[in-house]
Scaffold this active site. Structure first.
Site, PDB file in Angstrom:
ATOM      1  N   CYS A  17       0.816  -1.224   0.000  1.00  0.00           N
ATOM      2  CA  CYS A  17       0.000   0.000   0.000  1.00  0.00           C
ATOM      3  C   CYS A  17       0.848   1.271   0.000  1.00  0.00           C
ATOM      4  CB  CYS A  17      -0.953  -0.002   1.191  1.00  0.00           C
ATOM      5  SG  CYS A  17      -2.061  -1.405   1.183  1.00  0.00           S
ATOM      6  N   HIS A  62      -3.362   7.135   3.182  1.00  0.00           N
ATOM      7  CA  HIS A  62      -3.767   5.863   2.577  1.00  0.00           C
ATOM      8  C   HIS A  62      -5.127   5.483   3.164  1.00  0.00           C
ATOM      9  CE1 HIS A  62      -4.095   1.839   1.286  1.00  0.00           C
ATOM     10  NE2 HIS A  62      -3.753   1.285   2.437  1.00  0.00           N
ATOM     11  N   ASN A  88     -10.275  -0.242   0.460  1.00  0.00           N
ATOM     12  CA  ASN A  88      -8.827  -0.089   0.421  1.00  0.00           C
ATOM     13  C   ASN A  88      -8.329  -0.581  -0.945  1.00  0.00           C
ATOM     14  OD1 ASN A  88      -6.068  -0.376   0.680  1.00  0.00           O
ATOM     15  ND2 ASN A  88      -6.142  -1.306   2.716  1.00  0.00           N
TER      16      ASN A  88
HETATM   17  C1  LIG Z   1      -9.910  -5.439  10.070  1.00  0.00           C
HETATM   18  C2  LIG Z   1     -10.556  -4.467  11.057  1.00  0.00           C
HETATM   19  C3  LIG Z   1     -11.597  -3.604  10.358  1.00  0.00           C
HETATM   20  C4  LIG Z   1     -11.243  -5.279  12.139  1.00  0.00           C
HETATM   21  O1  LIG Z   1     -11.751  -4.435  13.132  1.00  0.00           O
HETATM   22  P1  LIG Z   1     -11.585  -4.835  14.666  1.00  0.00           P
HETATM   23  O2  LIG Z   1     -12.325  -3.838  15.439  1.00  0.00           O
HETATM   24  O3  LIG Z   1     -10.102  -4.952  14.925  1.00  0.00           O
HETATM   25  O4  LIG Z   1     -12.314  -6.216  14.719  1.00  0.00           O
HETATM   26  P2  LIG Z   1     -11.733  -7.618  15.181  1.00  0.00           P
HETATM   27  O5  LIG Z   1     -10.726  -8.117  14.204  1.00  0.00           O
HETATM   28  O6  LIG Z   1     -11.306  -7.459  16.590  1.00  0.00           O
HETATM   29  O7  LIG Z   1     -13.020  -8.500  15.065  1.00  0.00           O
HETATM   30  C5  LIG Z   1     -14.094  -8.323  15.928  1.00  0.00           C
HETATM   31  C6  LIG Z   1     -15.116  -9.396  15.663  1.00  0.00           C
HETATM   32  O8  LIG Z   1     -15.752  -9.146  14.395  1.00  0.00           O
HETATM   33  C7  LIG Z   1     -15.753 -10.350  13.623  1.00  0.00           C
HETATM   34  N1  LIG Z   1     -15.675 -10.002  12.210  1.00  0.00           N
HETATM   35  C8  LIG Z   1     -14.571  -9.908  11.430  1.00  0.00           C
HETATM   36  N2  LIG Z   1     -14.937  -9.543  10.197  1.00  0.00           N
HETATM   37  C9  LIG Z   1     -16.268  -9.389  10.205  1.00  0.00           C
HETATM   38  C10 LIG Z   1     -17.206  -9.015   9.235  1.00  0.00           C
HETATM   39  N3  LIG Z   1     -16.855  -8.692   7.967  1.00  0.00           N
HETATM   40  N4  LIG Z   1     -18.507  -8.940   9.583  1.00  0.00           N
HETATM   41  C11 LIG Z   1     -18.905  -9.230  10.827  1.00  0.00           C
HETATM   42  N5  LIG Z   1     -18.048  -9.607  11.795  1.00  0.00           N
HETATM   43  C12 LIG Z   1     -16.763  -9.673  11.493  1.00  0.00           C
HETATM   44  C13 LIG Z   1     -14.560 -11.129  14.105  1.00  0.00           C
HETATM   45  O9  LIG Z   1     -14.741 -12.494  13.847  1.00  0.00           O
HETATM   46  C14 LIG Z   1     -14.555 -10.802  15.583  1.00  0.00           C
HETATM   47  O10 LIG Z   1     -15.480 -11.643  16.211  1.00  0.00           O
HETATM   48  P3  LIG Z   1     -15.162 -12.282  17.646  1.00  0.00           P
HETATM   49  O11 LIG Z   1     -14.970 -11.106  18.562  1.00  0.00           O
HETATM   50  O12 LIG Z   1     -16.383 -13.085  17.908  1.00  0.00           O
HETATM   51  O13 LIG Z   1     -13.908 -13.072  17.447  1.00  0.00           O
HETATM   52  C15 LIG Z   1      -9.476  -3.561  11.703  1.00  0.00           C
HETATM   53  O14 LIG Z   1      -8.673  -4.319  12.577  1.00  0.00           O
HETATM   54  C16 LIG Z   1      -8.596  -2.928  10.664  1.00  0.00           C
HETATM   55  O15 LIG Z   1      -9.034  -2.113   9.877  1.00  0.00           O
HETATM   56  N6  LIG Z   1      -7.288  -3.211  10.697  1.00  0.00           N
HETATM   57  C17 LIG Z   1      -6.360  -2.646   9.768  1.00  0.00           C
HETATM   58  C18 LIG Z   1      -6.481  -3.353   8.472  1.00  0.00           C
HETATM   59  C19 LIG Z   1      -5.733  -2.635   7.387  1.00  0.00           C
HETATM   60  O16 LIG Z   1      -5.577  -1.451   7.421  1.00  0.00           O
HETATM   61  N7  LIG Z   1      -5.256  -3.381   6.411  1.00  0.00           N
HETATM   62  C20 LIG Z   1      -4.633  -2.880   5.277  1.00  0.00           C
HETATM   63  C21 LIG Z   1      -3.289  -2.406   5.544  1.00  0.00           C
HETATM   64  S1  LIG Z   1      -2.669  -1.546   4.185  1.00  0.00           S
END
Ligand SMILES: CC(C)(COP(=O)(O)OP(=O)(O)OC[C@H]1O[C@@H](n2cnc3c(N)ncnc32)[C@H](O)[C@@H]1OP(=O)(O)O)[C@@H](O)C(=O)NCCC(=O)NCCS
Length: 333
Positions: free
Chosen positions: A119, A260, A290
């Protein structure tokens, strides 16, 4: 070739292309156990563009490039350097830049190559182009970031497939006699100590494609979202401050921050820590998700064409991505 060193490297043209097909959060909730409420609440994404069958990374790059070249008032034959940034090349080799060169129908005596910094690719590409152009040997460089993220997503994995989208953004950088203009500074970095945090394990030489890699889904993007989130917030803030310091300006001087587009919560936290008010932060993740390295040049094209930047404005670009990689660029328009 005239090798007079330029006083600056300016952004002479911008362009973008996003595929026609729009996939909403509600559409995704029909294929994985998710909801608009979860996706929008956690990431800020409402919809994303997905490439048509047979539409390639180079096809999207071509459209963004043509728009950028036209907006620079140039023709493809004026381009003397092509850098494509992507994690989804048309094929592992030859480079997508060479494929694009042929599609643009441009000269065969210019360097064309791909650059992979996930990215952060666009910010890396700007630095490489700027450094090459500083010698005076290249006058008009095309830096195009094009990503067909849909080609590497596991459409059964709700934790990743809802976050990404396809698209392409391009700039034409030009050598200029103007002082204190264009790209004022750039800081780049990387930390390869935990590559598994965000990667595609199979398909390369470490794990060539096989029946097993396909069966186990190892040719899909894998991510530890929570870990990436933590690093992203810290790194983006640090790098933004570093490039401002390098250029001798403060966050208050910045007219527009283009981060980004990975997650609105990351963007809001970074902006808050930098004390940059939300009206000076460009966010379009709602529409595209993204798009990896394409996210900043797509946003850049939208702000330029939307009249959101004026001559003399300082625009701060900040990226992070798999690797981990990161970079920040300060541009005076
Ligand atoms: C991925 C992201 C949105 C997840 O948000 P979060 O608040 O950290 O959520 P978590 O990963 O803790 O997941 C929370 C719960 O939601 C669930 N979950 C994950 N994806 C889901 C979806 N699409 N829909 C519903 N539930 C979902 C998980 O299973 C988890 O359930 P659990 O608590 O029962 O285990 C966030 O961590 C993020 O944006 N990270 C950075 C990613 C990024 O920038 N990547 C690119 C880099 S260039």
């Amino acid at each position: 070739m005239n090798s007079k060193r330029p006083n600056s490297i300016i952004i002479k043209g911008t362009g973008k292309y996003v595929p026609e097909r729009i996939v909403t959060n509600d559409d995704l909730s029909k294929i994985v156990d998710t909801s608009d409420e979860w996706i929008f609440g956690r990431s800020g994404i409402k919809r994303r563009r997905i490439a048509a069958d047979g539409e390639t990374t180079s096809d999207m790059a071509l459209k963004a490039s043509k728009a950028a070249i036209e907006s620079a008032g140039l023709t493809p034959h004026d381009i003397d350097l092509v850098i494509v940034t992507t994690v989804n090349p048309d094929m592992l080799f030859p480079s997508t830049a060479c494929i694009l060169q042929a599609k643009l129908g441009i000269r065969n005596n210019i360097p064309c190559f791909d650059l992979e910094a996930a990215c952060s690719g666009f910010v890396y590409g700007m630095e490489v182009a700027t450094s090459m152009m500083a010698s005076g040997r290249y006058k008009n460089a095309l830096v195009v970031s094009s990503e067909k993220m849909s080609s590497m997503l596991d459409w059964k994995d709700r934790s990743t497939c809802v976050l990404f989208g396809d698209g392409s953004g391009a700039v034409v950088l030009a050598a200029s006699g103007e002082e204190n203009a264009g790209i004022l500074g750039n800081v780049l970095g990387a930390d390869g100590s935990d590559t598994a945090m965000l990667c595609m394990p199979a398909g390369g030489s470490a794990m060539p494609p096989s029946e097993r890699t396909v069966r186990e889904g190892l040719h899909y993007l894998k991510m530890d979202g929570r870990e990436v989130f933590k690093h992203a917030v810290r790194i983006m803030q640090e790098k933004a401050l570093e490039v401002l310091d390098l250029c001798g300006v403060s966050a208050e001087d910045v007219a527009l921050l283009i981060p980004h587009q990975a997650n609105t919560r990351i963007i809001e936290t970074v902006a808050k820590r930098l004390k940059i008010p939300s009206e000076k932060v460009y966010v379009n993740i709602e529409n595209y998700g993204n798009t990896s390295s394409a996210s900043i040049p797509i946003a850049l094209d939208e702000v330029v064409r939307g009249g959101k930047v004026r001559k003399g404005d300082l625009v701060l670009l900040v990226a992070f991505g798999a690797g981990l990689t990161w970079g920040a660029t300060l541009v005076r328009f």
